[in-house]
Structures are given as structure tokens and as C-alpha cells.
Design a protein around this motif. Structure first.
Motif, PDB file in Angstrom:
ATOM      1  N   ALA A   1      19.597 -18.992 -19.150  1.00 51.19           N
ATOM      2  CA  ALA A   1      19.234 -17.643 -18.730  1.00 51.19           C
ATOM      3  C   ALA A   1      18.964 -16.858 -20.003  1.00 51.19           C
ATOM      4  O   ALA A   1      19.778 -16.870 -20.937  1.00 51.19           O
ATOM      5  CB  ALA A   1      20.356 -16.994 -17.916  1.00 51.19           C
ATOM      6  N   SER A   2      17.815 -16.193 -20.095  1.00 48.66           N
ATOM      7  CA  SER A   2      17.457 -15.546 -21.357  1.00 48.66           C
ATOM      8  C   SER A   2      16.804 -14.192 -21.125  1.00 48.66           C
ATOM      9  O   SER A   2      16.248 -13.907 -20.063  1.00 48.66           O
ATOM     10  CB  SER A   2      16.513 -16.439 -22.171  1.00 48.66           C
ATOM     11  OG  SER A   2      15.275 -16.601 -21.499  1.00 48.66           O
TER      12      SER A   2
ATOM     13  N   GLU B   1      29.279 -15.947 -13.928  1.00 52.61           N
ATOM     14  CA  GLU B   1      29.057 -15.856 -15.371  1.00 52.61           C
ATOM     15  C   GLU B   1      27.570 -15.795 -15.710  1.00 52.61           C
ATOM     16  O   GLU B   1      27.148 -15.028 -16.573  1.00 52.61           O
ATOM     17  CB  GLU B   1      29.696 -17.060 -16.070  1.00 52.61           C
ATOM     18  CG  GLU B   1      29.468 -17.130 -17.575  1.00 52.61           C
ATOM     19  CD  GLU B   1      30.233 -16.069 -18.343  1.00 52.61           C
ATOM     20  OE1 GLU B   1      29.840 -15.760 -19.483  1.00 52.61           O
ATOM     21  OE2 GLU B   1      31.226 -15.542 -17.785  1.00 52.61           O
ATOM     22  N   MET B   2      26.753 -16.608 -15.054  1.00 49.73           N
ATOM     23  CA  MET B   2      25.303 -16.582 -15.287  1.00 49.73           C
ATOM     24  C   MET B   2      24.582 -17.110 -14.050  1.00 49.73           C
ATOM     25  O   MET B   2      25.173 -17.808 -13.223  1.00 49.73           O
ATOM     26  CB  MET B   2      24.908 -17.383 -16.536  1.00 49.73           C
ATOM     27  CG  MET B   2      25.197 -18.861 -16.482  1.00 49.73           C
ATOM     28  SD  MET B   2      24.727 -19.758 -18.014  1.00 49.73           S
ATOM     29  CE  MET B   2      22.955 -19.891 -17.821  1.00 49.73           C
TER      30      MET B   2
ATOM     31  N   GLN C   1      17.395 -19.880 -11.794  1.00 45.88           N
ATOM     32  CA  GLN C   1      16.613 -20.494 -10.737  1.00 45.88           C
ATOM     33  C   GLN C   1      15.593 -21.421 -11.361  1.00 45.88           C
ATOM     34  O   GLN C   1      14.907 -21.046 -12.311  1.00 45.88           O
ATOM     35  CB  GLN C   1      15.893 -19.450  -9.881  1.00 45.88           C
ATOM     36  CG  GLN C   1      15.085 -20.063  -8.741  1.00 45.88           C
ATOM     37  CD  GLN C   1      14.505 -19.024  -7.805  1.00 45.88           C
ATOM     38  OE1 GLN C   1      14.669 -17.839  -8.010  1.00 45.88           O
ATOM     39  NE2 GLN C   1      13.825 -19.478  -6.766  1.00 45.88           N
ATOM     40  N   GLY C   2      15.501 -22.665 -10.837  1.00 47.60           N
ATOM     41  CA  GLY C   2      14.574 -23.636 -11.399  1.00 47.60           C
ATOM     42  C   GLY C   2      13.130 -23.257 -11.151  1.00 47.60           C
ATOM     43  O   GLY C   2      12.806 -22.529 -10.211  1.00 47.60           O
ATOM     44  N   ALA C   3      12.249 -23.768 -12.004  1.00 46.62           N
ATOM     45  CA  ALA C   3      10.826 -23.478 -11.865  1.00 46.62           C
ATOM     46  C   ALA C   3      10.271 -23.991 -10.545  1.00 46.62           C
ATOM     47  O   ALA C   3       9.294 -23.467 -10.018  1.00 46.62           O
ATOM     48  CB  ALA C   3      10.061 -24.094 -13.035  1.00 46.62           C
ATOM     49  N   SER C   4      10.898 -25.017  -9.985  1.00 49.71           N
ATOM     50  CA  SER C   4      10.431 -25.583  -8.720  1.00 49.71           C
ATOM     51  C   SER C   4      10.752 -24.688  -7.536  1.00 49.71           C
ATOM     52  O   SER C   4      10.231 -24.881  -6.441  1.00 49.71           O
ATOM     53  CB  SER C   4      11.075 -26.958  -8.498  1.00 49.71           C
ATOM     54  OG  SER C   4      12.480 -26.829  -8.388  1.00 49.71           O
ATOM     55  N   GLU C   5      11.649 -23.740  -7.735  1.00 49.87           N
ATOM     56  CA  GLU C   5      12.089 -22.799  -6.705  1.00 49.87           C
ATOM     57  C   GLU C   5      12.803 -23.484  -5.545  1.00 49.87           C
ATOM     58  O   GLU C   5      12.869 -22.949  -4.445  1.00 49.87           O
ATOM     59  CB  GLU C   5      10.907 -21.967  -6.182  1.00 49.87           C
ATOM     60  CG  GLU C   5      10.268 -21.081  -7.246  1.00 49.87           C
ATOM     61  CD  GLU C   5       9.268 -20.099  -6.657  1.00 49.87           C
ATOM     62  OE1 GLU C   5       9.614 -19.399  -5.694  1.00 49.87           O
ATOM     63  OE2 GLU C   5       8.145 -20.052  -7.162  1.00 49.87           O
ATOM     64  N   ILE C   6      13.325 -24.677  -5.769  1.00 48.19           N
ATOM     65  CA  ILE C   6      14.117 -25.311  -4.714  1.00 48.19           C
ATOM     66  C   ILE C   6      15.590 -25.336  -5.081  1.00 48.19           C
ATOM     67  O   ILE C   6      16.398 -25.934  -4.382  1.00 48.19           O
ATOM     68  CB  ILE C   6      13.631 -26.746  -4.424  1.00 48.19           C
ATOM     69  CG1 ILE C   6      13.963 -27.694  -5.580  1.00 48.19           C
ATOM     70  CG2 ILE C   6      12.158 -26.781  -4.112  1.00 48.19           C
ATOM     71  CD1 ILE C   6      13.784 -29.146  -5.220  1.00 48.19           C
ATOM     72  N   ASN C   7      15.938 -24.661  -6.176  1.00 51.70           N
ATOM     73  CA  ASN C   7      17.320 -24.675  -6.646  1.00 51.70           C
ATOM     74  C   ASN C   7      17.701 -23.308  -7.188  1.00 51.70           C
ATOM     75  O   ASN C   7      16.991 -22.734  -8.010  1.00 51.70           O
ATOM     76  CB  ASN C   7      17.481 -25.746  -7.731  1.00 51.70           C
ATOM     77  CG  ASN C   7      18.779 -25.593  -8.512  1.00 51.70           C
ATOM     78  OD1 ASN C   7      19.801 -25.236  -7.940  1.00 51.70           O
ATOM     79  ND2 ASN C   7      18.722 -25.840  -9.801  1.00 51.70           N
ATOM     80  N   ILE C   8      18.817 -22.785  -6.694  1.00 45.15           N
ATOM     81  CA  ILE C   8      19.412 -21.569  -7.245  1.00 45.15           C
ATOM     82  C   ILE C   8      20.806 -21.946  -7.717  1.00 45.15           C
ATOM     83  O   ILE C   8      21.607 -22.491  -6.952  1.00 45.15           O
ATOM     84  CB  ILE C   8      19.519 -20.448  -6.198  1.00 45.15           C
ATOM     85  CG1 ILE C   8      18.153 -20.138  -5.600  1.00 45.15           C
ATOM     86  CG2 ILE C   8      20.129 -19.194  -6.812  1.00 45.15           C
ATOM     87  CD1 ILE C   8      18.234 -19.281  -4.354  1.00 45.15           C
ATOM     88  N   SER C   9      21.095 -21.701  -8.992  1.00 44.98           N
ATOM     89  CA  SER C   9      22.376 -22.097  -9.564  1.00 44.98           C
ATOM     90  C   SER C   9      23.073 -20.915 -10.208  1.00 44.98           C
ATOM     91  O   SER C   9      22.420 -20.015 -10.743  1.00 44.98           O
ATOM     92  CB  SER C   9      22.186 -23.197 -10.618  1.00 44.98           C
ATOM     93  OG  SER C   9      21.695 -24.371 -10.037  1.00 44.98           O
ATOM     94  N   CYS C  10      24.381 -20.941 -10.152  1.00 46.63           N
ATOM     95  CA  CYS C  10      25.177 -19.945 -10.861  1.00 46.63           C
ATOM     96  C   CYS C  10      26.385 -20.634 -11.475  1.00 46.63           C
ATOM     97  O   CYS C  10      26.812 -21.700 -11.018  1.00 46.63           O
ATOM     98  CB  CYS C  10      25.605 -18.808  -9.939  1.00 46.63           C
ATOM     99  SG  CYS C  10      26.660 -19.308  -8.576  1.00 46.63           S
TER     100      CYS C  10
END
Length: 518
Positions: free
Chosen positions: A400-401, A482-483, A486-495
Motif C-alpha cells: 500500500a503506497s 493495519e493496511m 486490492q489486487g490489480a485483478s480486482e478479484i481480491n481484497i486484502s487487509c
């Protein structure tokens, strides 16, 4: 038996079954029964991993790696003891499972021959004081060879005409530049065809190790090389299906041991399977999956203890094999693709998923937060940060940037930090070097004992508000984030959350976004 095109041409479709080492160690008779049933419907090729007693640390491959390490240290008593242990373990496993005394005697002879050959390589490594990548490949291949002789004997004991194909000794393809690229694997799969033409109506039991490769197979693929070998066999045979038999029913919407409402998924896409594998679910090595999906071969995950179960099938996005085999992107650069943005509100409800596919957790995460000292441009800041990561061989799971800040999440394959409270310190040399260099760019903060919680679904890009729903439900249950990424493929949201909250977070997300989501 061979058509004009050189492809294998039999009355029945080929199916490739791959059995893991733990299954071979714990359920050999169940495996034999499954194979006896499958050969009534399809031509069958069986790929075997090295046998394991149930604990990976005590498996044959782990023992072989330890023996190689002892040989490099010139410690004959240690590696001889390990080889003796491997031989005894396989003989003791065969005794209660083989009814024919002749088969048992012949199998024992094969075991003894292979372990004598193993000792030759270990002794040579002892003499040289080192184990080359090629020698290490040969040493660990013995685990798959022993396993194949065991399974082939079990099948022969049941009246099946099974025989062993040792791919570790078949050097049909070389990588001219020392590089292992997609072209190498395609050539290898093609070169395997003549090997299987000799099988006739017999059942080939194939080593899950396809021979030494430049630089070493463990370096290029890792411990998932048996799955990759099964994929290459499936491609070479033009198989109708690759079956991976494990000790689970298939792939679930969450870990069923921790989320009672988790449901078995009948089908998932290759992209979803790859994301789930990377973020904590042990599905199948993504590179292995890529090989067979490229050829439009479905992958089915089955339970070795419940062969009647349907399992989970990883379906290629398109089953048009003729179109798939015309793809040349394996050897040529792929041009950039543009995807039009479609509103998630448009379209009919029947064409849209009502819920994501799965939620998974990856523990043992370390987060590095780096804030720029602003003495460099944002472009230079990120460029230098990633150059440092590359120099110190650190692989990032999540990023994340912003213009002057970057947060990096790493999976801890080994111990990176140690101690408690103020005594906590970095013990890994690579991490220490990277942090020291990053400190020249700005303020560095480390947060360890974290976990990545990932929500995965092929159609999530069309589910309006799914990201907000995930984060909102975690906030309502006092789980701090904490952070977010989301992947460029838009099939994954992570935290990233505290590792102590990870299982609870998975359960909460599943309950709110799967079980009760209409």
C-alpha cells in the motif's frame, strides 16, 4: 495406437491422478481401491509424491534433504543412519499391505537397489564436501522412486498390470541458456509423449520428479514440484482431467476447521484458486495450475478417503481446447490488454454473484512501514525502495503506497525477529540489511505477528460496496486494520490485522458476507 499427428489415441480418455506423500503413507489401500475403480472408466496415469508418515518434517523428502546436508558436512554415520531409516520405513510399510510373498520380495529388492544407489551419491558428495544442485535433485528424486515402486506393487497385488516410469532418469530436454522458462516446460511435456506410448494397456505409475534441471528443481519450483510433474504428464497425454487427491473434500469458502458454516465449492476459476493459494489456502501451486489451464485441462481436487465425493473442480475460463492451444504467449511478449469498466449496477441479477467465493487467512506476516524523509522525489522513493527489496531477496505479499509512504507486508518463511517488548530485535541478515538501507530513505517501523485476511471472488469487481462491507463489519467487531490492498485483478481484497484476531476476522466476514448475504 498413434495417430498421424503423433498424439496418443486410445478408446478411453486419459485421466492423471496425483497422490501426495501423506496420503501414500496413511492410506495406501484406499489409493489402490480408487485406482482399481478409475481404470474401469478411463485410461489412467498415476503420479506419486515421496512417502510421508503423516508429519511433513518426518517425510522421506525431508529425510533426504537432511542426508544431503550431512554428506556435505562429511558426516557418514549421520547420512547412513538416515538412509537405513528410509529403507526400513518403506519395507515396514509394504509388509502389512502386500499379500503376495513374491511381490514383497521383489519390492524389497527394488528398495535395496535404490537406497544403494542413493548411498553412492551421498558418498560422492561427502568426498567433494559439497552437494551440487544436480546432485541434490538426484538425491531427493529417490523418494518419489521408492513411492512409485510401493504403489505399483500394491496394484499388481490386486491383479492390475502396473509398472513404474522413472522420469528422474529421462533427460529428454535441456535448457540451452540455463533458464527454466515456459518453453522449457512445453518442450518437456512434448518429449514425454513417446514414453507413454510404450505403456500399451498397462497403468504407468510415474515419479513425481521429472529429472534434474539447470540450477536445481527445488530452487525453481520448490516442494510443489510433484504437482508440476503431474501437470506435465497431463499435458503430454492430452488428459481429459488432472485429479489431485488430498485428505480434504476440496476447496471451501473458508477453513472448515475454524468456520463451521464454510461450504464446499463445486467449481472455482483458476484466478480464484491462484489467489487462495497465495493467501493461505493450500490448493495447488499456481505455476502448476497455469500449465494445465493453458491447455484447457480441468483440475479436480478429491478426497482420498471419500472417493465418491464430487470435490472441487478448477475450470478453465474457456474449454475451447483448439483455441487455447493456438496461444503463443508462452514464448512471445504479451501485448497490453485494455478492459472496459462496466458499472456493477448494470446487468441482470441472475448474471451476478450474490456473494464472494472464499475468505482465507495467511499468518506469520511482518509489516514494514516506510515514511520518506522527502529528500527525494516520489518516483525515486519507490524506485529505491523496491531496489532494496530486490537486493536483499525479500518478496512482498501486499503493498500500500502514497507519494511519501509505503507499507509492505511480508510472509515470514523463517524467523525474522526475536524477543519480547523492548528486547525485540531483527535476527535475519537479509531483513537487517534491507531495514538499514531503508532507514536512509526515511523513518522505518516494523509490526510483526500480523496476518493477511483476503476476500476472493471472480465477480467481486461487479459487486458494488463489497469492500466497504468487509471493512465495515470488521470495524463493528473491533478488529483494527493495519493496511488495506486490492489486487490489480480486482478479484481480491486484502487487509492486515493482528494475528490474534485473524481467525475471528475470517469467521465474522464469512458469517456476514457469505452465510447471511442474500
Amino acid at each position: 495406437m498413434e495417430s498421424d499427428s503423433g498424439a496418443l489415441n486410445f478408446r478411453k480418455d486419459w485421466v492423471v491422478q496425483k497422490y501426495g506423500g501423506t496420503s501414500i503413507g496413511k492410506f495406501p489401500n484406499e489409493i489402490a481401491n480408487i485406482i482399481c475403480s478409475e481404470v474401469k472408466r478411463n485410461r489412467l496415469a498415476v503420479v506419486c509424491s515421496a512417502r510421508s508418515s503423516g508429519i511433513k518434517a518426518e517425510g522421506t523428502t525431508t529425510k533426504l534433504l537432511k542426508a544431503a546436508a550431512e554428506a556435505a558436512k562429511s558426516n557418514p554415520p549421520a547420512y547412513k543412519s538416515i538412509v537405513t531409516s528410509i529403507l526400513d520405513d518403506h519395507i515396514q510399510a509394504a509388509i502389512p499391505n502386500l499379500r503376495s510373498p513374491n511381490l514383497l520380495a521383489n519390492l524389497t529388492v527394488e528398495f535395496e537397489r535404490e537406497t544403494r544407489d542413493l548411498m553412492k551419491y551421498l558418498t560422492a558428495a561427502d568426498t567433494l564436501g559439497e552437494v551440487s544442485p544436480r546432485t541434490l535433485d538426484i538425491i531427493i528424486s529417490k523418494g518419489e522412486i521408492l513411492s512409485c515402486y510401493f504403489i505399483a506393487s500394491l496394484l499388481q497385488d490386486r491383479g492390475l498390470d502396473a509398472y513404474v516410469i522413472d522420469l528422474s532418469s529421462i533427460r529428454t530436454v535441456e535448457a540451452p541458456t540455463g533458464d527454466i522458462n515456459q518453453g522449457f516446460y512445453e518442450d518437456y511435456a512434448e518429449a514425454l509423449r513417446p514414453v507413454f506410448l510404450e505403456s500399451g494397456n498397462r497403468i504407468p505409475v510415474v515419479t513425481g520428479f521429472f529429472g534434474p534441471v539447470p540450477g536445481g528443481l527445488l530452487s525453481h519450483v520448490g516442494r510443489g514440484y510433484t504437482d508440476l510433474c503431474a501437470a506435465l504428464v497431463a499435458i503430454s497425454l492430452g488428459a481429459s482431467e488432472l485429479q489431485i487427491l488430498k485428505e480434504v473434500e476440496g476447496i471451501y469458502s473458508a477453513d472448515p476447521r475454524k468456520v463451521p458454516t464454510a461450504r464446499l465449492l463445486s467449481t472455482i476459476t483458476p484466478s480464484e484458486a491462484a489467489e487462495l493459494t497465495f493467501y493461505g489456502s493450500e490448493v495447488i501451486h499456481p505455476f502448476t495450475m497455469e500449465q494445465v489451464i493453458r491447455e484447457s485441462i480441468p483440475i479436480r481436487i478429491r478426497n482420498v478417503t471419500n472417493p465418491s465425493g464430487t470435490g472441487t473442480t478448477i475450470l478453465p475460463d474457456s474449454l475451447d481446447a483448439s483455441a487455447s492451444k493456438n496461444i503463443t504467449s508462452a514464448r512471445l511478449p504479451t501485448p497490453p490488454a485494455f478492459r472496459s469498466r462496466k458499472s456493477g449496477i448494470s446487468g441482470t441479477l441472475t448474471n451476478r454473484a450474490k456473494r464472494p467465493t472464499a475468505v482465507t487467512v495467511k499468518n506469520r506476516i511482518l509489516v514494514i512501514n516506510l515514511r520518506s524523509n522527502k529528500r527525494t522525489s516520489s518516483r525515486g522513493f519507490l524506485e529505491r525502495t523496491f531496489a532494496i527489496l530486490d537486493k536483499w531477496r525479500l518478496s512482498v505479499d501486499l503493498i500500500a503506497s502514497s507519494e511519501v509512504n509505503v507499507s509492505l507486508a511480508f510472509y515470514c518463511h523463517r524467523e525474522l525477529v526475536r524477543g519480547d517488548g523492548e528486547r525485540r530485535h531483527i535476527v535475519d541478515i537479509d531483513l537487517r540489511g534491507a531495514v538499514d538501507e531503508m532507514a536512509r530513505l526515511g523513518a522505518v517501523e516494523l509490526v510483526d505477528e500480523m496476518a493477511i485476511v483476503s476476500l476472493v471472488g471472480q465477480e467481486m469487481k461487479n459487486m458494488v460496496g463489497i469492500s466497504g462491507a468487509m471493512l465495515s463489519v470488521l470495524g463493528k467487531h473491533n478488529i483494527n486494520i493495519e493496511m488495506i490492498s486490492q489486487g490489480a485483478s480486482e478479484i481480491n481484497i486484502s487487509c492486515v490485522v493482528d494475528q490474534r484476531d485473524a481467525d475471528r476476522a475470517m469467521s465474522i466476514i464469512h458469517t456476514n458476507l457469505f452465510t447471511f448475504l442474500e
